[in-house]
Design a protein around this motif. Structure first.
Motif, PDB file in Angstrom:
ATOM      1  N   ILE A   1       1.008  -1.140   0.025  1.00 25.73           N
ATOM      2  CA  ILE A   1      -0.067   0.020   0.050  1.00 25.73           C
ATOM      3  C   ILE A   1       0.715   1.126  -0.187  1.00 25.73           C
ATOM      4  CG2 ILE A   1      -1.608   1.337   1.292  1.00 25.73           C
ATOM      5  CD1 ILE A   1      -2.933  -1.201   2.269  1.00 25.73           C
ATOM      6  N   ALA A   2       1.857   1.174   0.772  1.00 21.60           N
ATOM      7  CA  ALA A   2       2.947   2.379   0.862  1.00 21.60           C
ATOM      8  C   ALA A   2       3.514   2.685  -0.370  1.00 21.60           C
ATOM      9  CB  ALA A   2       3.847   2.110   2.009  1.00 21.60           C
ATOM     10  N   ALA A   3       4.043   1.352  -1.271  1.00 18.51           N
ATOM     11  CA  ALA A   3       4.818   1.679  -2.443  1.00 18.51           C
ATOM     12  C   ALA A   3       3.650   2.162  -3.443  1.00 18.51           C
ATOM     13  CB  ALA A   3       5.288   0.531  -2.711  1.00 18.51           C
ATOM     14  N   SER A   4       2.201   1.581  -3.481  1.00 16.11           N
ATOM     15  CA  SER A   4       1.365   2.229  -4.390  1.00 16.11           C
ATOM     16  C   SER A   4       1.152   3.781  -4.480  1.00 16.11           C
ATOM     17  CB  SER A   4      -0.158   1.362  -3.969  1.00 16.11           C
ATOM     18  OG  SER A   4      -0.593   2.059  -3.123  1.00 16.11           O
ATOM     19  N   GLY A   5       1.327   4.389  -3.651  1.00 19.50           N
ATOM     20  CA  GLY A   5       1.271   5.743  -3.489  1.00 19.50           C
ATOM     21  C   GLY A   5      -0.283   6.074  -3.148  1.00 19.50           C
ATOM     22  N   VAL A   6      -1.125   5.273  -2.727  1.00 17.73           N
ATOM     23  CA  VAL A   6      -2.704   5.503  -2.736  1.00 17.73           C
ATOM     24  C   VAL A   6      -2.808   5.932  -1.044  1.00 17.73           C
ATOM     25  CG1 VAL A   6      -4.925   4.492  -2.777  1.00 17.73           C
ATOM     26  CG2 VAL A   6      -3.329   3.677  -4.569  1.00 17.73           C
ATOM     27  N   GLU A   7      -3.577   7.073  -1.059  1.00 21.70           N
ATOM     28  CA  GLU A   7      -3.975   7.555   0.036  1.00 21.70           C
ATOM     29  C   GLU A   7      -5.278   7.582   0.505  1.00 21.70           C
ATOM     30  OE1 GLU A   7      -2.039  11.540   0.513  1.00 21.70           O
ATOM     31  OE2 GLU A   7      -0.198  10.625   0.556  1.00 21.70           O
ATOM     32  N   GLN A   8      -5.738   7.473   1.749  1.00 20.52           N
ATOM     33  CA  GLN A   8      -6.975   7.685   2.225  1.00 20.52           C
ATOM     34  C   GLN A   8      -7.700   8.932   1.631  1.00 20.52           C
ATOM     35  OE1 GLN A   8      -8.213   7.525   6.305  1.00 20.52           O
ATOM     36  NE2 GLN A   8      -9.879   6.015   6.010  1.00 20.52           N
ATOM     37  N   GLY A   9      -8.828   8.915   0.995  1.00 16.39           N
ATOM     38  CA  GLY A   9      -9.371  10.123   0.290  1.00 16.39           C
ATOM     39  C   GLY A   9      -9.209  10.436  -1.181  1.00 16.39           C
TER      40      GLY A   9
ATOM     41  N   ARG B   1      -4.566   3.976 -12.373  1.00 17.17           N
ATOM     42  CA  ARG B   1      -4.072   2.401 -11.767  1.00 17.17           C
ATOM     43  C   ARG B   1      -3.243   1.897 -12.947  1.00 17.17           C
ATOM     44  NH1 ARG B   1     -10.086   0.057 -12.755  1.00 17.17           N
ATOM     45  NH2 ARG B   1     -10.503   1.750 -13.995  1.00 17.17           N
ATOM     46  N   TYR B   2      -2.949   2.216 -14.029  1.00 17.70           N
ATOM     47  CA  TYR B   2      -1.735   1.742 -14.679  1.00 17.70           C
ATOM     48  C   TYR B   2      -0.375   2.172 -14.123  1.00 17.70           C
ATOM     49  CZ  TYR B   2       1.930   1.161 -18.353  1.00 17.70           C
ATOM     50  OH  TYR B   2       2.989   1.051 -18.671  1.00 17.70           O
ATOM     51  N   GLY B   3      -0.355   3.478 -13.499  1.00 16.80           N
ATOM     52  CA  GLY B   3       0.553   3.918 -12.781  1.00 16.80           C
ATOM     53  C   GLY B   3       1.114   3.310 -11.596  1.00 16.80           C
ATOM     54  N   ILE B   4      -0.023   3.058 -10.733  1.00 22.87           N
ATOM     55  CA  ILE B   4       0.162   2.125  -9.527  1.00 22.87           C
ATOM     56  C   ILE B   4       0.559   0.723  -9.672  1.00 22.87           C
ATOM     57  CG2 ILE B   4      -1.220   1.368  -7.529  1.00 22.87           C
ATOM     58  CD1 ILE B   4      -3.101   3.435  -7.967  1.00 22.87           C
ATOM     59  N   SER B   5       0.135   0.230 -10.840  1.00 23.68           N
ATOM     60  CA  SER B   5       0.767  -1.041 -11.128  1.00 23.68           C
ATOM     61  C   SER B   5       2.173  -1.045 -11.723  1.00 23.68           C
ATOM     62  CB  SER B   5      -0.101  -1.716 -12.307  1.00 23.68           C
ATOM     63  OG  SER B   5       0.595  -2.982 -12.778  1.00 23.68           O
ATOM     64  N   ARG B   6       2.679  -0.002 -12.245  1.00 25.73           N
ATOM     65  CA  ARG B   6       3.890   0.401 -12.844  1.00 25.73           C
ATOM     66  C   ARG B   6       4.892   0.464 -11.543  1.00 25.73           C
ATOM     67  NH1 ARG B   6       5.904  -2.194 -16.545  1.00 25.73           N
ATOM     68  NH2 ARG B   6       7.711  -0.985 -16.501  1.00 25.73           N
ATOM     69  N   ARG B   7       4.369   1.190 -10.517  1.00 26.74           N
ATOM     70  CA  ARG B   7       5.192   1.540  -9.384  1.00 26.74           C
ATOM     71  C   ARG B   7       5.458   0.202  -8.549  1.00 26.74           C
ATOM     72  NH1 ARG B   7       2.331   6.291  -9.048  1.00 26.74           N
ATOM     73  NH2 ARG B   7       0.705   5.446  -7.595  1.00 26.74           N
TER      74      ARG B   7
ATOM     75  N   THR C   1       5.615  -9.229 -10.256  1.00 30.83           N
ATOM     76  CA  THR C   1       5.793  -9.203 -11.595  1.00 30.83           C
ATOM     77  C   THR C   1       4.415  -8.991 -12.343  1.00 30.83           C
ATOM     78  OG1 THR C   1       4.926 -11.771 -11.666  1.00 30.83           O
ATOM     79  CG2 THR C   1       7.251 -11.400 -11.576  1.00 30.83           C
ATOM     80  N   ASP C   2       3.396  -8.747 -11.614  1.00 33.65           N
ATOM     81  CA  ASP C   2       2.096  -8.114 -12.159  1.00 33.65           C
ATOM     82  C   ASP C   2       1.307  -7.804 -10.951  1.00 33.65           C
ATOM     83  OD1 ASP C   2       0.218  -7.894 -14.310  1.00 33.65           O
ATOM     84  OD2 ASP C   2      -0.971  -9.181 -13.558  1.00 33.65           O
ATOM     85  N   ALA C   3       0.496  -6.489 -11.331  1.00 33.88           N
ATOM     86  CA  ALA C   3      -0.508  -6.045 -10.024  1.00 33.88           C
ATOM     87  C   ALA C   3      -1.526  -5.705 -10.828  1.00 33.88           C
ATOM     88  CB  ALA C   3       0.118  -4.815  -9.453  1.00 33.88           C
ATOM     89  N   ARG C   4      -2.866  -6.229 -10.579  1.00 28.59           N
ATOM     90  CA  ARG C   4      -4.064  -5.635 -11.113  1.00 28.59           C
ATOM     91  C   ARG C   4      -4.666  -4.861 -10.053  1.00 28.59           C
ATOM     92  NH1 ARG C   4      -9.444  -8.572 -10.836  1.00 28.59           N
ATOM     93  NH2 ARG C   4     -10.512  -7.871 -12.304  1.00 28.59           N
ATOM     94  N   VAL C   5      -5.338  -3.603 -10.393  1.00 27.71           N
ATOM     95  CA  VAL C   5      -5.421  -2.576  -9.592  1.00 27.71           C
ATOM     96  C   VAL C   5      -6.994  -2.279  -9.844  1.00 27.71           C
ATOM     97  CG1 VAL C   5      -5.246  -0.446  -8.617  1.00 27.71           C
ATOM     98  CG2 VAL C   5      -3.188  -1.772  -9.280  1.00 27.71           C
TER      99      VAL C   5
END
Length: 258
Positions: free
Chosen positions: A59-67, A75-81, A90-94
């Motif tokens: 969650i910390a690496a995803s950069g997503v914050e409450q709110g 979502r693509y950017g989160i997956s790449r991060r 190797t893969d992240a589905r968001v």
């Protein structure tokens, strides 16, 4: 005359109606988007598929914050991060789970090989289209994996794709082909090392009993299938060199001591 004025008024009203309809659609769409972005906020993030990393790290690496807004999240950017910052992913589905939850489903991998570079060893994984550097390792740790010698990683960094030094005789594409073939044929545990130090041939150490010689431009999947067949016909105590440098399926077995 009155009929003409009435006809002109009807035409003006019809034209005005045609002009207002697209505007009404745009206003309605804008209202819907505004409503969606106003109400659907991230309240919680749920992570699944993780073994090596705990949910908090992801969650910390995803950069997503409450709110944050569920609709507007990249979502693509989160997956790449996650792919870059957490090398074993190797893969992240968001995707959103309305009204207030972001779902992150990750796929983790494992190291299968080790290559030297920049004064250390680097653990590697073979993906579908590239070899990914997972982490730096000490020499003792690298011994637990398929050792790649005669090769060197250029500017290695965890999370990046492997780039071999310019003087490497084996390209990244052919090394990927070899590693993939080993995985597909369940031979990853049987090949102890890969030596690209010889100018003429690639040398594999197999089962602790055989030195296997193949050409650098060989069809590795085909050659490993031939190797399985030949080794299956040899006696358990036989050791030696398996020369497979020809383009066909001919294998020359040279026992040690001959």
């Amino acid at each position: 005359m009155a009929k003409k004025r009435s006809s002109r008024r009807r035409r003006r009203r019809g034209l005005l109606g045609r002009l207002l309809r697209p505007l009404s659609v745009l206003l309605a769409a804008a209202a819907i988007v505004a409503a969606l972005t106003l109400f659907f906020k991230v309240d919680k993030v749920e992570v699944s598929g993780n073994i090596r990393y705990d949910a908090g790290e992801i969650i910390a690496a995803s950069g997503v914050e409450q709110g944050d807004n569920l609709i507007l999240l990249n979502r693509y950017g989160i997956s790449r991060r996650l792919y870059t910052q957490m090398p074993y992913i190797t893969d992240a589905r968001v995707y959103p789970k309305f009204p207030d939850t972001l779902m992150i489903e990750v796929t983790e991998t494992r190291a299968i090989a080790a290559v030297p570079g920049a004064g250390a060893y680097w653990l590697l994984n073979a993906g579908e289209d590239r070899i990914k550097i997972l982490e730096m390792a000490e020499e003792a740790q690298a011994q637990d994996y398929l050792l790649l010698s005669g090769l060197e990683a250029a500017d290695p960094q965890a999370g990046r794709s492997l780039v071999l030094s310019e003087d490497s005789r084996l390209s990244e594409e052919k090394l990927l082909e070899l590693l993939q073939a080993m995985e597909q044929l369940n031979m990853a545990g049987r090949i102890d090392s890969v030596d690209a130090g010889d100018r003429e041939k690639l040398v594999l150490s197999c089962d602790g009993r055989f030195q296997v010689e193949v050409a650098y431009n060989a069809d590795f999947s085909f050659k490993l299938k031939c190797l399985q067949e030949v080794v299956g016909k040899l006696e358990p105590n036989e050791t030696g060199i398996l020369r497979m440098t020809r383009a066909d399926n001919v294998v020359n077995f040279i026992p040690y001591g001959h």
